[in-house]
Design a protein around this motif. Sequence first.
Motif: not given
Length: 518
Positions: A244-258, A332-339
């Motif tokens: 939820t999820p499974l990440l192999r390599g790479g970058i994942g940004h996981i926010y505000n999920n239930h 982990v640095s995030i390159p986009y804006s988000y609230n």
Amino acid sequence: MRRIASLRLYAVLALMAVVAATGVVLSMPKASAATGSATGYATQNGGTTGGAGGQTVRATTGTAIHAALCNRASSSTPIIIQVEGTINHGNTSKVSGDSCNTAAGVIELKQISNVTIVGVGRGATFDQLGIHIREASNIIIQNVTVRNVKKSGSPTSNGGDAIGMESGVRNVWVDHVTLEASGGESEGFDGLFDMKNDTQYVTLSYSILRNSGRGGLVGSSESDRSNGFVTFHHNRYENIDSRTPLLRGGIGHIYNNHFVDIHDSGINSRAGARARVDNNYFEDSKDVLGTFYTDQAGYWQVNGNTFDNIRWSSRSGDTNPAGPNPQSNTSVSIPYSYNLDSAACVPDIVNRTAGANTGLRVSDGNCTPQTPGPTEPEPEPTDPPTEPGPEPTDPPTGTNLSIGAGSDGSSKASGTSYGDVRDGDMSTYWSPNGSTGSISIKWGSATTISKINIREAAGATGNIGSYRVLDADTGAVLASGNGAGVISFPATSVRKITFQITSSSGTPRIAEYETYAR
């Protein structure tokens, strides 16, 4: 003039025949591709706008969706496909054409770009029928339900994935969808949302994933590390065994999920993956974050999450949960804006906004649902302007930092090696397994780079067409242009820098990928 008029009449009659046979309804005025605008990593790499500005077509069958794709002037002509009703095996046939590559029994978005599929009216349900995205870019899927897709039993579709992406996929925004199964692998189901084999710049937002053994993966195996830059936000994962999820390599940004009722394991960061996990609400679940079922570790940065009645296993062998007191082990640095909504309100705001047929409502960042207006004008691409690269007669100075570093990349041609681009030997080289691909240099700690020198092997000079240079840690585009040689950009601290070939005139052969501080 009479002949031209006759030809036009013939074309109209032919198109009307297709409409009658497939259930396509054409709407000539242009319309917004979707409600709202892409978020997360789908805003990077030039952005994701789907079929914005293209013709709008209404479809009530899977065959009609395929016909809409095949009737375009080209495989990249923008199109908005509004879907209503139930799409199933009985109404989804293969349609042929120069602008499509479809198949029966699956919605095939293959070797195409600039497409929006959006549910309208009474809603759109893909029943036992998956959506397959392959070698495609700039795709939006919004406001649809995909349910009970099987990989075994009958009928089968899309390898058992509700939505599956693979092989050079770029810029996909999946928003306000409901993805559900009725069991796990033993009942014939696989993943709800899978990405593999070089899939990048994807966002899954305001969606429901439920009643499945597997939520989804990024990377099909420990060696499939060419995927990443994926955002998951304001989604509800419910009654799922794992991934939820499974990440192999790479970058994942996981926010505000239930996350609720996760049975075995949740966010599984492994094989070098790096997950930023912000302001999520984890409830009544087990081992919701960590590295599981492998000895190849992944990493996470945690901020502001709520862990409500979470059961943590003891660390042993290939079971390495982050809890009971999760701490960050990477940045982990995030390159986009988000609230960010507060984690405390996530169950409520997700319950009021996520899933198909919920009015496409979104959060304003203050835990209050909002109904977005039509899509705003297309944002400016985030890539720098494409310009010819510097002349290779202006060599860098200093030490080639690639010597002694590591390297990896997308799939490689037989007989070539990632390591050959950093061995100082112009007689050995790496080639992608195709006309495009990417090769990276990586270090164990942050290294400042301001120039690279791409040197083509003998007999392949001039084969590289357009390229991009990426900070693999953030996905930021450092430079773009055409051809090999010396490429300069502002000094940047990176742990991994990627040279991505986006077009070529022949098989690329990179003998040396040199990196320099100045």
